[in-house]
Scaffold this motif. Structure first.
Motif, PDB file in Angstrom:
ATOM      1  N   SER A 184       0.831  -1.199   0.000  1.00  0.00           N
ATOM      2  CA  SER A 184       0.000   0.000   0.000  1.00  0.00           C
ATOM      3  C   SER A 184       0.870   1.256   0.000  1.00  0.00           C
ATOM      4  O   SER A 184       0.507   2.260  -0.624  1.00  0.00           O
ATOM      5  N   GLN A 185       2.030   1.186   0.638  1.00  0.00           N
ATOM      6  CA  GLN A 185       2.934   2.330   0.647  1.00  0.00           C
ATOM      7  C   GLN A 185       3.439   2.648  -0.761  1.00  0.00           C
ATOM      8  O   GLN A 185       3.583   3.818  -1.119  1.00  0.00           O
ATOM      9  N   ASN A 186       3.704   1.609  -1.564  1.00  0.00           N
ATOM     10  CA  ASN A 186       4.134   1.837  -2.952  1.00  0.00           C
ATOM     11  C   ASN A 186       3.088   2.655  -3.709  1.00  0.00           C
ATOM     12  O   ASN A 186       3.432   3.612  -4.411  1.00  0.00           O
ATOM     13  N   ILE A 187       1.855   2.239  -3.593  1.00  0.00           N
ATOM     14  CA  ILE A 187       0.768   2.906  -4.307  1.00  0.00           C
ATOM     15  C   ILE A 187       0.605   4.336  -3.801  1.00  0.00           C
ATOM     16  O   ILE A 187       0.464   5.271  -4.589  1.00  0.00           O
ATOM     17  N   GLU A 188       0.628   4.513  -2.485  1.00  0.00           N
ATOM     18  CA  GLU A 188       0.460   5.851  -1.918  1.00  0.00           C
ATOM     19  C   GLU A 188       1.574   6.791  -2.359  1.00  0.00           C
ATOM     20  O   GLU A 188       1.329   7.940  -2.708  1.00  0.00           O
ATOM     21  N   GLN A 189       2.820   6.306  -2.359  1.00  0.00           N
ATOM     22  CA  GLN A 189       3.945   7.151  -2.754  1.00  0.00           C
ATOM     23  C   GLN A 189       3.949   7.431  -4.249  1.00  0.00           C
ATOM     24  O   GLN A 189       4.296   8.530  -4.679  1.00  0.00           O
ATOM     25  N   GLU A 190       3.569   6.470  -5.042  1.00  0.00           N
ATOM     26  CA  GLU A 190       3.616   6.619  -6.494  1.00  0.00           C
ATOM     27  C   GLU A 190       2.495   7.522  -7.021  1.00  0.00           C
ATOM     28  O   GLU A 190       2.702   8.290  -7.948  1.00  0.00           O
ATOM     29  N   PHE A 191       1.300   7.427  -6.425  1.00  0.00           N
ATOM     30  CA  PHE A 191       0.138   8.125  -6.978  1.00  0.00           C
ATOM     31  C   PHE A 191      -0.409   9.227  -6.086  1.00  0.00           C
ATOM     32  O   PHE A 191      -1.395   9.867  -6.444  1.00  0.00           O
ATOM     33  N   PHE A 192       0.185   9.442  -4.929  1.00  0.00           N
ATOM     34  CA  PHE A 192      -0.219  10.507  -4.002  1.00  0.00           C
ATOM     35  C   PHE A 192      -1.694  10.394  -3.625  1.00  0.00           C
ATOM     36  O   PHE A 192      -2.419  11.379  -3.583  1.00  0.00           O
ATOM     37  N   LEU A 193      -2.128   9.168  -3.416  1.00  0.00           N
ATOM     38  CA  LEU A 193      -3.489   8.873  -2.980  1.00  0.00           C
ATOM     39  C   LEU A 193      -3.411   7.933  -1.799  1.00  0.00           C
ATOM     40  O   LEU A 193      -2.457   7.162  -1.686  1.00  0.00           O
ATOM     41  N   THR A 194      -4.417   7.951  -0.943  1.00  0.00           N
ATOM     42  CA  THR A 194      -4.446   6.930   0.093  1.00  0.00           C
ATOM     43  C   THR A 194      -4.733   5.597  -0.578  1.00  0.00           C
ATOM     44  O   THR A 194      -5.430   5.539  -1.599  1.00  0.00           O
ATOM     45  N   PHE A 195      -4.210   4.541  -0.008  1.00  0.00           N
ATOM     46  CA  PHE A 195      -4.389   3.226  -0.621  1.00  0.00           C
ATOM     47  C   PHE A 195      -5.861   2.839  -0.658  1.00  0.00           C
ATOM     48  O   PHE A 195      -6.334   2.273  -1.651  1.00  0.00           O
ATOM     49  N   ASP A 196      -6.607   3.159   0.400  1.00  0.00           N
ATOM     50  CA  ASP A 196      -8.025   2.804   0.432  1.00  0.00           C
ATOM     51  C   ASP A 196      -8.794   3.463  -0.708  1.00  0.00           C
ATOM     52  O   ASP A 196      -9.610   2.826  -1.368  1.00  0.00           O
ATOM     53  N   TYR A 197      -8.526   4.751  -0.939  1.00  0.00           N
ATOM     54  CA  TYR A 197      -9.214   5.458  -2.024  1.00  0.00           C
ATOM     55  C   TYR A 197      -8.802   4.880  -3.378  1.00  0.00           C
ATOM     56  O   TYR A 197      -9.654   4.617  -4.237  1.00  0.00           O
ATOM     57  N   ALA A 198      -7.497   4.680  -3.572  1.00  0.00           N
ATOM     58  CA  ALA A 198      -7.011   4.126  -4.841  1.00  0.00           C
ATOM     59  C   ALA A 198      -7.620   2.745  -5.085  1.00  0.00           C
ATOM     60  O   ALA A 198      -8.042   2.435  -6.201  1.00  0.00           O
ATOM     61  N   ASN A 199      -7.681   1.931  -4.062  1.00  0.00           N
ATOM     62  CA  ASN A 199      -8.238   0.583  -4.189  1.00  0.00           C
ATOM     63  C   ASN A 199      -9.734   0.636  -4.507  1.00  0.00           C
ATOM     64  O   ASN A 199     -10.239  -0.146  -5.312  1.00  0.00           O
ATOM     65  N   ARG A 200     -10.435   1.591  -3.889  1.00  0.00           N
ATOM     66  CA  ARG A 200     -11.876   1.713  -4.116  1.00  0.00           C
ATOM     67  C   ARG A 200     -12.170   2.105  -5.569  1.00  0.00           C
ATOM     68  O   ARG A 200     -13.024   1.488  -6.214  1.00  0.00           O
ATOM     69  N   ILE A 201     -11.450   3.104  -6.105  1.00  0.00           N
ATOM     70  CA  ILE A 201     -11.722   3.502  -7.488  1.00  0.00           C
ATOM     71  C   ILE A 201     -11.220   2.446  -8.469  1.00  0.00           C
ATOM     72  O   ILE A 201     -11.826   2.228  -9.507  1.00  0.00           O
ATOM     73  N   PHE A 202     -10.126   1.759  -8.110  1.00  0.00           N
ATOM     74  CA  PHE A 202      -9.614   0.694  -8.968  1.00  0.00           C
ATOM     75  C   PHE A 202     -10.640  -0.439  -9.055  1.00  0.00           C
ATOM     76  O   PHE A 202     -10.934  -0.948 -10.122  1.00  0.00           O
ATOM     77  N   ARG A 203     -11.196  -0.814  -7.921  1.00  0.00           N
ATOM     78  CA  ARG A 203     -12.203  -1.884  -7.882  1.00  0.00           C
ATOM     79  C   ARG A 203     -13.450  -1.494  -8.669  1.00  0.00           C
ATOM     80  O   ARG A 203     -14.047  -2.313  -9.357  1.00  0.00           O
ATOM     81  N   LYS A 204     -13.832  -0.219  -8.582  1.00  0.00           N
ATOM     82  CA  LYS A 204     -15.017   0.248  -9.296  1.00  0.00           C
ATOM     83  C   LYS A 204     -14.831   0.089 -10.810  1.00  0.00           C
ATOM     84  O   LYS A 204     -15.748  -0.330 -11.510  1.00  0.00           O
ATOM     85  N   VAL A 205     -13.651   0.382 -11.316  1.00  0.00           N
ATOM     86  CA  VAL A 205     -13.397   0.322 -12.755  1.00  0.00           C
ATOM     87  C   VAL A 205     -13.022  -1.087 -13.204  1.00  0.00           C
ATOM     88  O   VAL A 205     -13.542  -1.595 -14.188  1.00  0.00           O
ATOM     89  N   MET A 206     -12.112  -1.738 -12.487  1.00  0.00           N
ATOM     90  CA  MET A 206     -11.563  -3.019 -12.931  1.00  0.00           C
ATOM     91  C   MET A 206     -12.318  -4.239 -12.411  1.00  0.00           C
ATOM     92  O   MET A 206     -12.156  -5.327 -12.934  1.00  0.00           O
ATOM     93  N   GLY A 207     -13.081  -4.077 -11.359  1.00  0.00           N
ATOM     94  CA  GLY A 207     -13.839  -5.196 -10.829  1.00  0.00           C
ATOM     95  C   GLY A 207     -13.073  -6.072  -9.857  1.00  0.00           C
ATOM     96  O   GLY A 207     -13.570  -7.110  -9.437  1.00  0.00           O
ATOM     97  N   CYS A 208     -11.847  -5.676  -9.520  1.00  0.00           N
ATOM     98  CA  CYS A 208     -11.073  -6.419  -8.524  1.00  0.00           C
ATOM     99  C   CYS A 208     -10.147  -5.444  -7.802  1.00  0.00           C
ATOM    100  O   CYS A 208      -9.916  -4.327  -8.266  1.00  0.00           O
ATOM    101  N   SER A 209      -9.607  -5.888  -6.691  1.00  0.00           N
ATOM    102  CA  SER A 209      -8.716  -5.023  -5.914  1.00  0.00           C
ATOM    103  C   SER A 209      -7.354  -4.896  -6.598  1.00  0.00           C
ATOM    104  O   SER A 209      -7.023  -5.655  -7.513  1.00  0.00           O
ATOM    105  N   ILE A 210      -6.568  -3.953  -6.132  1.00  0.00           N
ATOM    106  CA  ILE A 210      -5.227  -3.735  -6.680  1.00  0.00           C
ATOM    107  C   ILE A 210      -4.363  -4.976  -6.470  1.00  0.00           C
ATOM    108  O   ILE A 210      -3.661  -5.418  -7.381  1.00  0.00           O
ATOM    109  N   MET A 211      -4.418  -5.540  -5.279  1.00  0.00           N
ATOM    110  CA  MET A 211      -3.583  -6.712  -4.975  1.00  0.00           C
ATOM    111  C   MET A 211      -4.001  -7.923  -5.814  1.00  0.00           C
ATOM    112  O   MET A 211      -3.148  -8.679  -6.284  1.00  0.00           O
ATOM    113  N   LYS A 212      -5.291  -8.094  -5.995  1.00  0.00           N
ATOM    114  CA  LYS A 212      -5.758  -9.207  -6.819  1.00  0.00           C
ATOM    115  C   LYS A 212      -5.313  -9.018  -8.266  1.00  0.00           C
ATOM    116  O   LYS A 212      -4.880  -9.964  -8.923  1.00  0.00           O
TER     117      LYS A 212
END
Length: 178
Positions: A96-124
């Motif tokens: 989650s730290q990689n994602i937060e540092q790379e995209f300047f978003l909280t991991f929870d928010y990034a994961n939520r929008i990623f799941r909404k578009v892709m249908g799965c979590s970032i880790m999956k």
């Protein structure tokens, strides 16, 4: 009321502006509810006023829709960037730290929008990409499964086998045989 005035209003229309709501209320109370609406000239004025109100309503609804589309476009853009990052760095551990540092978003928010578009979590998605690369290596080379697992970023072969079977429906060795 009038046959020549066929205007459709969306059900979801919400009047957030107090001034717009007041103008609508005034127009309806002062125009339509008066007894003067018998004359054709007055009916035309009332129809014109009501049409202008509906156009204002539709205009505010369209502005909200444009803002919503811009947000959706940003969501897709962030999701594409995260997916591209994962595909480029699939063999590296992802946190989650990689994602937060790379995209300047909280991991929870990034994961939520990623799941909404892709249908799965970032880790999956990260695991799916790694499995796809592992399958390509199995088809192209005769490397042992353990080495393939290590190359695509799985340090534990048993975990790799479990994720592979969960994703593909068969074990890595069965897939390699086929």
């Amino acid at each position: 009321c009038y046959d020549f005035l066929n205007i459709l209003i969306r059900q979801e229309t919400h009047i957030s502006s107090d001034t717009l709501l007041e103008s609508i209320t005034d127009a309806l109370q002062n125009s339509i509810l008066t007894t003067e609406c018998k004359s054709p000239q007055r009916r035309f004025e009332i129809s014109n006023t009501v049409a202008l109100i509906f156009l204002k309503l539709e205009s505010t609804t369209m502005q909200k829709a444009n803002r919503s589309e811009q947000n959706l476009e940003r969501t897709y853009d962030v999701t594409r960037k995260i997916a591209a990052y994962i595909e480029q760095h699939y063999a590296e551990p992802l946190s989650s730290q990689n994602i937060e540092q790379e995209f300047f978003l909280t991991f929870d928010y990034a994961n939520r929008i990623f799941r909404k578009v892709m249908g799965c979590s970032i880790m999956k998605y990260h695991n799916i990409v790694r499995i796809q690369y592992a399958k390509a290596k199995m088809r192209a080379t005769n490397m042992p499964i353990k080495e393939i697992a290590m190359e695509v970023g799985f340090e534990n072969v048993h975990y790799f086998s479990r994720i592979f079977k969960k994703t593909e429906g068969l074990s890595p060795s069965e897939y390699k045989r086929k």
